[in-house]
Design an enzyme around this catalytic site. Structure first.
Site, mmCIF file in Angstrom:
data_model
loop_
_atom_site.group_PDB
_atom_site.id
_atom_site.type_symbol
_atom_site.label_atom_id
_atom_site.label_comp_id
_atom_site.label_asym_id
_atom_site.label_seq_id
_atom_site.Cartn_x
_atom_site.Cartn_y
_atom_site.Cartn_z
ATOM 1 C CD GLU A 64 -20.331 -2.331 -31.565
ATOM 2 O OE1 GLU A 64 -20.136 -1.285 -30.906
ATOM 3 O OE2 GLU A 64 -21.436 -2.905 -31.633
ATOM 4 N N PRO A 272 -24.710 3.768 -16.626
ATOM 5 C CG PRO A 272 -25.962 5.694 -16.263
ATOM 6 C CD PRO A 272 -24.712 4.992 -15.819
ATOM 7 N NE ARG A 273 -23.580 -0.041 -24.646
ATOM 8 C CZ ARG A 273 -22.590 -0.920 -24.756
ATOM 9 N NH1 ARG A 273 -21.974 -1.362 -23.681
ATOM 10 N NH2 ARG A 273 -22.213 -1.364 -25.924
ATOM 11 N N GLY A 314 -15.647 5.115 -20.356
ATOM 12 C CA GLY A 314 -14.490 4.235 -20.422
ATOM 13 C C GLY A 314 -14.057 3.631 -19.103
ATOM 14 N N PRO A 340 -21.348 -10.074 -21.254
ATOM 15 C CG PRO A 340 -22.164 -12.286 -21.241
ATOM 16 C CD PRO A 340 -22.058 -11.049 -22.114
ATOM 17 C CG LEU A 341 -17.635 -12.897 -22.778
ATOM 18 C CD1 LEU A 341 -17.038 -13.022 -24.167
ATOM 19 C CD2 LEU A 341 -17.587 -14.238 -22.052
ATOM 20 C CD GLU A 342 -17.228 -5.209 -21.389
ATOM 21 O OE1 GLU A 342 -17.837 -4.547 -20.515
ATOM 22 O OE2 GLU A 342 -17.155 -4.851 -22.577
#
Length: 430
Positions: A64, A272-273, A314, A340-342
């Protein structure tokens, strides 16, 4: 009257849950120590030096914060003398705010949605407006803000069919909460219709587009991209598996075994997230016999290294720039996928698993423009085979890589502008 009684009940229940919330934070801090730090902010007690009277923008976590980067940046440019406070829930989101905005914004955690915590928070900041994103609906915070005359704006409004069905069971609380917002800006026509179906006032709602399209490459990202590139000693094909959750890595590593048979110099980068899983993912890679390098050790990724674990914060966006192909995690289970836009921003070919329910409209656009490949098989064994085949086909064809990447990039550029429209609406409310 029914809403007031419902809100009162909600407040009593949440008050009783405060000790449990505190305990959960302590348990979460066992793996991630940051959860036991700045604990006072969770209960509404903010640093003494915080200034009041500005605008609060809430971004729950890392995704976000990144999505709101353009919105917050434009807000800072438009109102340079106004205090902007950015709140998050997670420590990783907190770190992202500091990296992106530094001292240009105030930052703290959003308090728990208890009467006393919210009251302390609002009493300290006394904001003119609060901005929430997607489906961040906190009944107590929103109610108290409305009662104090604080302008409320929901941007990038998202309400999936699944969420709408769940919220309908709590319509006596959720619908009045939505209608406390002065304006609800929805990211698509489908989401707009879902909000109306849940009882949102049509006069409050409008479609403004998806702020997640408003991403761009700046000098900081380019510098970080160059820094990361210097760690990879030899020129190689690179497969980035991004924002992974438990189970994603096993599927990727099994597919990687097959890929190495035809592409022995392929490098797999796993991102990893959640930081608390870094060591578990490292252990999984080593257990499967892969030669592993870790970002945290600052070691070079030499030609004998097969997997590079990005156990850092980051750095996902610049890592996408290094990729030959990107697979988004969270799409192989019930998580619902990640943005997926990144990778599309860098014209990279993108492959996702069967479940991208968090990005239904984005996926529809990418698929329509042939800018993404989505796996179809739900079975883990068959999905591993399908994944390895798709990745192989992409890596063996430069034309396929280029076509997929350019198509995805076109979807991004053609849908930008929601952040500017959202800032304009906020200023209109003020």
């Amino acid at each position: 009257m029914r809403y007031q009684l419902s809100l009162m009940l909600y407040r009593l229940v949440f008050l009783g849950l405060l000790p449990i919330a505190w305990l959960l934070l302590q348990l979460r801090s066992i793996k991630q120590k940051a959860y036991r730090q700045r604990i006072g902010e969770r209960f509404g007690f903010l640093p003494r030096q915080f200034k009041a009277g500005g605008i609060i923008v809430h971004a729950a976590s890392v995704g976000e914060v990144i999505a709101l980067k353009s919105f917050i940046s434009q807000l800072l440019e438009t109102k340079p003398n106004r205090v902007i406070t950015v709140t998050t829930f997670t420590p990783t989101g907190s770190e992202q705010v500091k990296k992106l905005f530094g001292e240009r914004v105030q930052h703290c955690y959003l308090p728990l949605d208890s009467t006393f915590c919210v009251a302390a928070f609002l009493n300290k900041l006394k904001p003119q407006a609060m901005v929430f994103m997607e489906t961040e609906l906190w009944p107590n915070l929103i109610a108290q803000s409305a009662e104090q005359g604080i302008k409320l704006l929901l941007i990038n409004g998202r309400l999936s069919q699944k969420s709408m069905d769940s919220y309908r069971k709590l319509a006596w609380l959720i619908t009045p909460t939505i209608n406390r917002f002065d304006k609800v800006l929805c990211q698509s026509q489908v989401n707009y219709e879902h909000f109306l179906a849940l009882g949102a006032d049509v006069a409050r709602c409008k479609v403004s587009g998806n702020v997640k399209f408003d991403i761009s490459v700046n000098q900081t990202i380019e510098d970080k991209q160059q820094e990361l590139a210097e760690f990879v000693v030899t020129e190689r094909l690179i497969w980035v598996v991004a924002s992974t959750h438990k189970g994603d890595e096993s599927i990727a590593l099994n597919a990687f075994t097959e890929l190495l048979k035809s592409l022995p110099q392929l490098l797999l980068i796993i991102v990893p997230r959640h930081p608390e899983r870094f060591n578990d993912v490292a252990s999984l890679c080593l257990a499967q016999g892969y030669n592993l390098a870790r970002r945290s050790t600052q070691e070079k990724v030499t030609s004998d290294k097969q997997v590079w674990l990005l156990d850092s914060l980051g750095e996902l966006l610049p890592t996408c720039a290094l990729a030959s192909v990107v697979t988004m995690g969270g799409s192989f289970s019930d998580i619902g996928g990640h943005n997926p836009l990144e990778p599309a921003l860098f014209k990279k070919p993108i492959v996702v698993g069967p479940n991208m329910s968090n990005f239904v409209e984005v996926m529809q656009q990418l698929i329509a423009e042939q800018g993404i490949i989505q796996l179809t098989d739900q079975d883990n064994v068959d999905m591993t085979d399908e994944l390895s085949k798709v990745i192989t086909d992409i890596l063996l064809s430069e034309k396929t890589q280029q076509t997929l990447g350019e198509n995805a990039y076109r979807v991004v550029t053609q849908n930008q502008g929601a952040s500017a429209r959202s800032v304009k609406q906020l200023l209109k409310l003020l």
